[in-house]
Design a protein around this motif. Structure first.
Motif, mmCIF file in Angstrom:
data_model
loop_
_atom_site.group_PDB
_atom_site.id
_atom_site.type_symbol
_atom_site.label_atom_id
_atom_site.label_comp_id
_atom_site.label_asym_id
_atom_site.label_seq_id
_atom_site.Cartn_x
_atom_site.Cartn_y
_atom_site.Cartn_z
ATOM 1 N N TYR A 134 0.818 -1.218 0.000
ATOM 2 C CA TYR A 134 0.000 0.000 0.000
ATOM 3 C C TYR A 134 0.857 1.275 0.000
ATOM 4 N N ARG A 135 2.158 1.164 -0.215
ATOM 5 C CA ARG A 135 3.033 2.351 -0.218
ATOM 6 C C ARG A 135 3.023 3.009 -1.597
ATOM 7 N N TRP A 136 1.852 3.418 -2.037
ATOM 8 C CA TRP A 136 1.700 3.875 -3.416
ATOM 9 C C TRP A 136 1.966 5.369 -3.585
ATOM 10 N N GLN A 137 1.853 6.167 -2.498
ATOM 11 C CA GLN A 137 1.998 7.621 -2.679
ATOM 12 C C GLN A 137 3.386 7.997 -3.182
ATOM 13 N N TRP A 138 4.409 7.611 -2.428
ATOM 14 C CA TRP A 138 5.768 7.932 -2.842
ATOM 15 C C TRP A 138 6.138 7.185 -4.113
ATOM 16 N N THR A 139 5.642 5.958 -4.265
ATOM 17 C CA THR A 139 5.974 5.187 -5.469
ATOM 18 C C THR A 139 5.421 5.849 -6.718
ATOM 19 N N SER A 140 4.174 6.330 -6.657
ATOM 20 C CA SER A 140 3.586 6.997 -7.828
ATOM 21 C C SER A 140 4.324 8.288 -8.133
ATOM 22 N N PHE A 141 4.700 9.023 -7.085
ATOM 23 C CA PHE A 141 5.426 10.270 -7.304
ATOM 24 C C PHE A 141 6.807 10.010 -7.901
ATOM 25 N N LEU A 142 7.548 9.093 -7.298
ATOM 26 C CA LEU A 142 8.933 8.871 -7.719
ATOM 27 C C LEU A 142 9.023 8.150 -9.061
ATOM 28 N N SER A 143 8.056 7.266 -9.369
ATOM 29 C CA SER A 143 8.099 6.573 -10.664
ATOM 30 C C SER A 143 7.914 7.561 -11.810
ATOM 31 N N ALA A 144 7.093 8.592 -11.590
ATOM 32 C CA ALA A 144 6.945 9.642 -12.605
ATOM 33 C C ALA A 144 8.124 10.600 -12.577
ATOM 34 N N ALA A 145 8.601 10.916 -11.354
ATOM 35 C CA ALA A 145 9.715 11.865 -11.229
ATOM 36 C C ALA A 145 11.022 11.303 -11.760
#
Length: 581
Positions: free
Chosen positions: A504-515
């Motif tokens: 469920y650690r999707w917030q940082w993952t979604s941000f960093l995968s795009a960044a």
């Protein structure tokens, strides 16, 4: 001085136009036309520039005229206009005339020889029209050096306006020690049919920017978007439909069957998926800053499409600074509301962090490069008054507007309204295959967004680091839209696979995968530096890699915010549509 007075001073500095002789761009017959000498520097190092008279050139006999920086962008870009001292009058031809004499003692000759060896060129302005000339040239053996001493100006006019300027360098004189050289000029006026509005067209390069490769790259990226959106829609719709069917079937089971059943998938983390991210203060500040960068990019591109910003010195940078300051409430609104929804209590600290995150990064890099520029005595050294003006913008414009946005965000959308309750105890994250780890997803997430923009990166780099004027902002807008769509699609897919693995650690993952797009852009900048340019020297190298790091980081923060916002809407949507006890 009161804060309101400072704000007015800063606003005046941002939008003021100078009162130089050429301000109105209209002349009467025999009226003085000013030839401004700007900078001189190595041809291969575009940003390594020095004042024109830092070389031992001599000026004309006319009384000097001071030139003040007309805009903040002009000051930041190292424009250093100095009066040439040449007597030029509107529609008044001047035959070849000697305007000064220079004795070639050893220091003077050595300075000219060094400039010729390093391919120095200089820039001048007449009525805001740029003119370029070469200092001199060496013979084939590199033993003798020659200086161009005769500036032959041909100026085109249409009515009472100047519409064209051409410079021909003649009078090649060998640099012999302890001799005297005479500097001369001539002016020829000719009638031209070029309209005043079209006088900058000669500086554009349609064959470069509208090349078939440029069109093909846009078409290729557009087709990739269609394919990616279709693929994501098909996979997610089919998969989610099966997930919903399976979860509905599980609702009909009794407790014993459910306990014995093979439960897995994204539904199992419904109690943790809306748990606040780790380090919510910096996370919300990054999201707010990314939203502001997107707003600035969108608005500046629109303005550039409507107005020819390249026709005035520093206008693009001035516009970007003004728009960035004006859009500070966007940063405060999105950052402040997200921080409030995640239960953050130190909202003042978050507001300061969000307000100064990007300015601190840019100013810190500029401050470091400024030391090198001062050491080199380069014109790129930022004046102290300009630094004060930038600080005033940060403290008296950006910060108050950010505060307004933060208060609005906390009050209008700061309440947590998640479709699922958050469990008191975090669920343990099960082991999964190596390619489903967040670190791997982050590294792979930026490949497709970078693939959709890297051709455009070449054109943007060439316009900034070489001698091209970027003007095809319609292309840039299309690329921005394509980048947003690709980024959102990629991060949604990455997040779906992550949640399906019950992570469920999707917030940082979604941000960093795009960044992570920024990493690939910065890597591409290394390729561009070593294979597409001939830059050299500490100053130009530090300038290039310093500001490319700032550009890549800002792009990464923007992409990360776009990816997170799109993924957040997706996550909220799928958990709203599933029944959860």
């Amino acid at each position: 001085m009161a804060p309101a007075g400072l704000v007015w001073c800063v606003a005046a500095l941002l939008v003021a136009r100078g009162r130089a002789d050429e301000h109105e761009h209209t002349y009467q017959d025999k009226e003085e036309v000013v030839l401004w000498m700007n900078t001189v520097g190595p041809y291969h190092n575009r940003q390594e520039t020095y004042k024109y008279f830092s070389l031992p050139f001599c000026g004309g006999s006319k009384k000097s005229i001071d030139h003040y920086h007309e805009t903040l962008g002009e000051a930041l870009q190292g424009v250093e206009l100095e009066f040439s001292g040449l007597d030029i009058k509107f529609k008044d031809d001047v035959m070849q005339t000697t305007y000064c004499e220079r004795e070639l003692d050893k220091p003077t000759r050595d300075a000219f020889v060094y400039a010729i060896k390093n391919h120095y060129w200089y820039q001048m302005y007449i009525d805001d029209l740029p003119i370029w000339g070469i200092v001199g040239e060496a013979d084939e053996n590199g033993e003798d050096y020659y200086l161009w001493t005769y500036k032959k100006l041909e100026i085109g006019y249409n009515g009472n306006r100047i519409v064209d300027v051409n410079l021909t360098s003649e009078g090649k004189v060998k640099l012999v020690p302890n001799t005297k050289i005479q500097m001369s000029y001539s002016v020829k006026w000719k009638k031209s049919d070029v309209k005043f509005e079209d006088r900058f067209d000669k500086y554009l390069d349609p064959s470069f920017f509208q090349h078939r490769i440029h069109w093909f790259s846009i078409f290729n990226s557009f087709m990739m978007v269609i394919f990616l959106v279709g693929l994501v829609s098909m996979i997610l719709m089919r998969t989610l439909r099966k997930d919903y069917a399976r979860y509905s079937k599980e609702e009909e089971m009794d407790d014993m069957d459910r306990d014995l059943g093979d439960e897995y998938g994204w539904k199992q983390v419904h109690g943790d998926v809306f748990r606040p991210s780790s380090h919510p203060l910096i996370f919300s500040s990054l999201i707010g800053s990314g939203c502001q960068i997107f707003a600035v990019s969108f608005i500046v591109i629109i303005v550039a499409m409507l107005e020819d910003l390249y026709t005035e010195r520093g206008s693009m940078l001035s516009t970007a600074i003004f728009v960035y300051a004006a859009t500070s409430p966007v940063n405060g609104y999105f950052g402040g509301s997200l921080y409030a929804r995640q239960g953050g209590r130190r909202w003042i600290k978050q507001m300061f962090t969000g307000a100064f995150l990007i300015p601190a990064m840019v100013c810190g890099t500029a401050f470091f490069i400024n030391f090198i520029a001062i050491y080199y005595h380069a014109s790129r050294a930022i004046p102290f008054g300009t630094m004060v003006a930038v600080c005033c913008i940060c403290f008296f414009v950006i910060l108050p507007l950010n505060l307004v946005g933060t208060i609005l965000g906390r009050n209008l959308s700061g309440q947590p309204n998640f479709p699922c309750r958050v469990n008191a105890v975090p669920r343990p994250i099960p082991e999964k295959k190596w390619f489903m780890e967040p670190a791997v997803i982050v590294c792979l997430g930026g490949i497709l967004p970078f693939g959709s923009i890297f051709i455009e990166m070449y054109f943007i780099f060439t316009s900034f680091w070489a001698y091209k004027i970027y003007y095809v902002y319609g292309f840039m807008m299309l690329v921005l839209v394509i980048l947003c769509i690709v980024t959102v699609c990629v991060t949604i897919v990455c997040t779906y696979f992550l949640l399906n693995a019950e992570d469920y650690r999707w917030q940082w993952t979604s941000f960093l995968s795009a960044a992570s797009t920024a990493i690939y852009v910065y890597m591409y900048s290394f390729y561009y530096y070593f294979f597409k340019t001939k830059m050299y020297g500490l100053f130009q190298t530090s300038f290039y890699f310093g500001y490319m790091a700032v550009f890549s980081t800002a792009l990464g923060i923007m992409c990360g915010a776009i990816g997170y916002m799109g993924t957040s809407a997706f996550v909220r949507k799928i958990y709203t549509n599933v029944k959860i006890d």
